[in-house]
Write a protein that holds these residues in place. Structure first.
Motif, PDB file in Angstrom:
ATOM      1  N   ARG A 176       0.896  -1.052  -0.108  1.00 23.43           N
ATOM      2  CA  ARG A 176      -0.026   0.181  -0.049  1.00 23.43           C
ATOM      3  C   ARG A 176       0.839   1.204   0.039  1.00 23.43           C
ATOM      4  O   ARG A 176       1.685   1.315   0.741  1.00 23.43           O
ATOM      5  N   SER A 201      -0.036  -1.097 -11.588  1.00 19.94           N
ATOM      6  CA  SER A 201      -1.079  -1.981 -10.975  1.00 19.94           C
ATOM      7  C   SER A 201      -0.486  -2.978 -10.064  1.00 19.94           C
ATOM      8  O   SER A 201      -1.229  -3.728  -9.345  1.00 19.94           O
ATOM      9  N   GLN A 204      -0.559  -1.243  -4.337  1.00 21.95           N
ATOM     10  CA  GLN A 204      -2.125  -0.828  -4.046  1.00 21.95           C
ATOM     11  C   GLN A 204      -2.140   0.823  -3.847  1.00 21.95           C
ATOM     12  O   GLN A 204      -1.667   1.190  -2.662  1.00 21.95           O
ATOM     13  N   LYS A 206      -2.983   4.333  -2.597  1.00 23.96           N
ATOM     14  CA  LYS A 206      -3.721   4.807  -1.619  1.00 23.96           C
ATOM     15  C   LYS A 206      -3.891   6.397  -1.928  1.00 23.96           C
ATOM     16  O   LYS A 206      -2.707   6.911  -1.451  1.00 23.96           O
TER      17      LYS A 206
END
Length: 357
Positions: A176, A201, A204, A206
């Motif tokens: 993330r 991709s 993740q 945020k």
């Protein structure tokens, strides 16, 4: 003296004379004295009002407006050193006051919402990193690039907590990562992943504003954070965060001065005046990093010594866009289109302001 108050004063005094004559006739001395004093007071009040200039209050900046109906609306961020300093020194207001123009200031947390305000017609001029105008142009926002600021690739970085097991960008796969969508740090992240052999991709994403991202980073709700100064310097000082990479060799990290196309087309002289004052403030900031840090510290809630570190990592200037700068900005646009962050291809050179010579 304004016509309406003068005419009103004449009417009041005439009516007062008639009433005073009536009161004298019936010898109502106390009433007569009171009414005389009231009439004189009212007359003086109207006279003062009639001779006073009209003022307009923007809610943030108050200036005197005379015969000129021009309103210059500036968007800024507290972390945008030059515009924040220009607002603080009020030099822009002083220059425009000569022509009776009104200057207003609107604060924004980041570049993307500022450009949305420009699209809505709420501001005429602002400053952002390299990515927000790419998203704005792709979204059809009518803006133009009017100048650029060199900034510095070392003034942005991808951070991990000091005790993180992550040692390089390649190890961000599946992790993330916090960043502000459409920001200059967004582009840095994309290029860093690309260099490390990863796709966008593969992480993740945020998307968080700087304050929220800082909270997520410190609470370890994200594994990494792509951020720019002065928030970068503040995080380094407060958490001893480690840098996986800065923008060196990846992103130029330039800043851009932008204007609404309608403002640039209709009020080019006002735009040139703004850029002249921005240039003067920029020249001052170049050699006064300590004073700049002290100015920004109360507004940002960051200690002046930390801000001074950030100030020394960047450059200042106000320069016209060259072919080389436009080409580099086109690379940003092409990269975002390639990974589908923007919906269509754009041509940066189409919205570069062409001054009349």
């Amino acid at each position: 003296m304004k016509f309406f108050p003068t005419r009103l004063l004449s009417i009041v005094m005439s009516a007062a004379g008639t009433i005073i004559t009536f009161l004298k006739k019936f010898k109502q001395q106390k009433i007569y004295t009171f009414f005389l004093m009231f009439t004189v007071g009212l007359g003086l009040t109207l006279a003062v009002f009639a001779c006073s200039p009209t003022t307009s209050n923007s809610g943030t900046t108050q200036t005197t407006q005379t015969t000129n109906n021009t309103v210059v609306r500036i968007g800024y961020q507290k972390a945008s050193t030059i515009l924040y300093a220009l607002k603080a020194n009020a030099n822009l207001e002083k220059v425009f006051a000569a022509s009776g123009a009104l200057v207003t200031w609107s604060e924004f947390p980041a570049g993307p919402p500022m450009l949305e305000a420009l699209n809505a017609g709420s501001i005429d001029f602002g400053y952002t990193g390299e990515s927000p105008p790419i998203f704005a142009q792709a979204g059809g926002i009518p803006l133009v690039y009017v100048a650029y600021d060199p900034w510095s690739p070392k003034a942005e970085a991808i951070l991990v907590p000091k005790d993180s097991p992550i040692k390089n960008v390649a190890e961000l796969k599946g992790k993330r990562v916090a960043f502000a969508k459409g920001s200059n740090a967004n582009y840095l992240l994309v290029k860093a992943l690309e260099k490390a052999g990863l796709k966008y991709s593969d992480i993740q994403p945020k998307t968080l504003a700087p304050a929220d991202a800082r909270g997520a980073f410190e609470s370890k709700n994200v594994e990494a954070w792509a951020i720019w100064d002065p928030y970068l310097a503040a995080a380094e000082a407060a958490t001893n965060a480690r840098t996986l990479t800065d923008g060196t060799g990846l992103a130029p990290n330039r800043g851009y001065y932008l204007a609404a196309k309608s403002f640039a087309d209709k009020k080019p002289d006002a735009l040139k005046t703004i850029l002249d004052e921005v240039k003067k403030t920029s020249d001052w900031a170049k050699s006064n990093s300590s004073d700049v840090a002290k100015l920004l510290s109360p507004a940002l809630g960051i200690d002046a010594p930390v801000l001074e570190i950030a100030e020394k990592r960047r450059e200042y200037d106000v320069l016209p866009l060259t072919d080389e700068v436009i080409s580099k900005q086109q690379e940003v646009a092409d990269t975002f289109y390639k990974i589908k962050l923007i919906p269509k291809e754009i041509k940066v050179k189409e919205i570069v302001w062409q001054t009349k010579k």
